[in-house]
Design a protein around this motif. Structure first.
Motif, PDB file in Angstrom:
ATOM      1  N   ASP A  97       0.515  -1.298   0.093  1.00 16.18           N
ATOM      2  CA  ASP A  97       0.038  -0.050  -0.049  1.00 16.18           C
ATOM      3  C   ASP A  97       0.670   0.929   0.370  1.00 16.18           C
TER       4      ASP A  97
ATOM      5  N   HIS B 149      -7.927  -7.126  -1.886  1.00 12.82           N
ATOM      6  CA  HIS B 149      -6.684  -7.746  -1.052  1.00 12.82           C
ATOM      7  C   HIS B 149      -5.115  -7.919  -3.263  1.00 12.82           C
TER       8      HIS B 149
ATOM      9  N   ARG C 255      -2.060  -7.921   0.126  1.00 17.35           N
ATOM     10  CA  ARG C 255      -2.617  -7.621   1.396  1.00 17.35           C
ATOM     11  C   ARG C 255      -2.584  -8.321   2.015  1.00 17.35           C
TER      12      ARG C 255
END
Ligand code: ZN
Length: 286
Positions: free
Chosen positions: A42, A145, A132
């Motif tokens: 991120d 994700h 993620r």
């Protein structure tokens, strides 16, 4: 954003075929190792968005490695297009058949693959890369994700795969060089209509497979929901999502990859990868 692995270093691709070395341009805030970069995904994406116009190195296509060179987990899904399930000896599944391609089979996008036998088959596939950690993720939250998408070839040695009392999918699909991926990871915002992409592969000029990812039986969000209900999906893990019809083993008579063949695998918006084939020591042509 497109992230490539240039000679082992994470490299953001610019619009004109140039690249930006992530570790150097970030003064070491982010690692050179593409695999390690997914741990800070991120933050990295946010940083990369501010680097427009700074790409300053030429990209040598021959030096491209896999955008995820050594994921901790590689998931692969069998029989995930109805027309391919119908051509297989297994039929359409009620739940996605899951196997792995052991990580040592992963290579970059442009390679020469050693054929262990005359029974090696082609399978063009959309590959989703996890950005993620995903555990008990609902389908509705699954795309968030995903770091991005890339192209994969699920090369498969059919004799090893189908030998014995139970099929050996993982082993037959994990010979050295059997998991070429790339040419880059493309983030979802850079892929228009990413749930419906044309995918195909061809041998020389002959089209072998042609389909659309909207034809997936179990789509990427459902795969993430089902897999993450069993084990956590970790940053940098990848999912080979399955192949459309047209594989060689299902043809009558069966056909397989020839020595000196050139296999090009393409997905709309993601580019293409290309493999050539050489005879291994046990191949009759050796
Ligand atoms: Zn496959």
């Amino acid at each position: 954003m497109q992230l490539a692995n240039l000679a082992g270093r994470a490299t953001v691709l610019g619009p004109d075929g140039s690249g930006l070395d992530v570790a150097k341009a970030s003064d070491g805030r982010f690692p050179a190792d593409p695999q390690a970069l997914y741990e800070q995904w991120d933050e990295f994406v946010e940083w990369a968005a501010g680097q427009d116009g700074k790409a300053d190195i030429a990209i040598d296509q021959a030096a491209l490695g896999a955008p995820t060179p050594m994921p901790r987990q590689v998931f692969a899904i069998g029989l995930n297009y109805a027309d391919h399930a119908d051509e297989s000896p297994f039929g359409r599944p009620d739940a996605p058949p899951v196997f792995t391609k052991f990580p040592t089979s992963i290579t970059g996008p442009y390679t020469a693959v050693t054929l262990p036998s005359e029974s090696v088959d082609w399978e063009v596939e959309l590959v989703a890369v996890i950005g993620r950690t995903a555990q008990f993720v609902a389908e509705a939250d699954a795309w968030s994700h995903v770091a991005g998408l890339t192209i994969g070839q699920d090369l498969s040695e059919r004799v090893v795969q189908l030998a014995g009392p139970a099929p050996q999918f993982s082993l037959g699909k994990s010979f050295v060089g059997f998991a070429p991926i790339g040419p880059a990871l493309v983030t979802l915002d850079a892929v228009p209509h990413y749930e419906d992409l044309a995918l195909s592969c061809r041998l020389g000029d002959e089209v072998l497979q042609s389909g659309r990812t909207s034809q997936l039986i179990f789509k990427v969000p459902e795969l993430i929901a089902r897999l993450s209900a069993v084990c956590p999906l970790l940053p940098g893990d990848i999912i080979f999502t399955g192949t459309p019809s047209g594989v060689g083993g299902a043809r009558k008579p069966p056909r397989f990859l020839p020595v000196d063949g050139v296999l090009t695998s393409e997905i709309e918006g993601l580019g293409h990868i290309r493999q050539t084939f050489v005879a291994g020591p046990n191949h009759p042509a050796a």
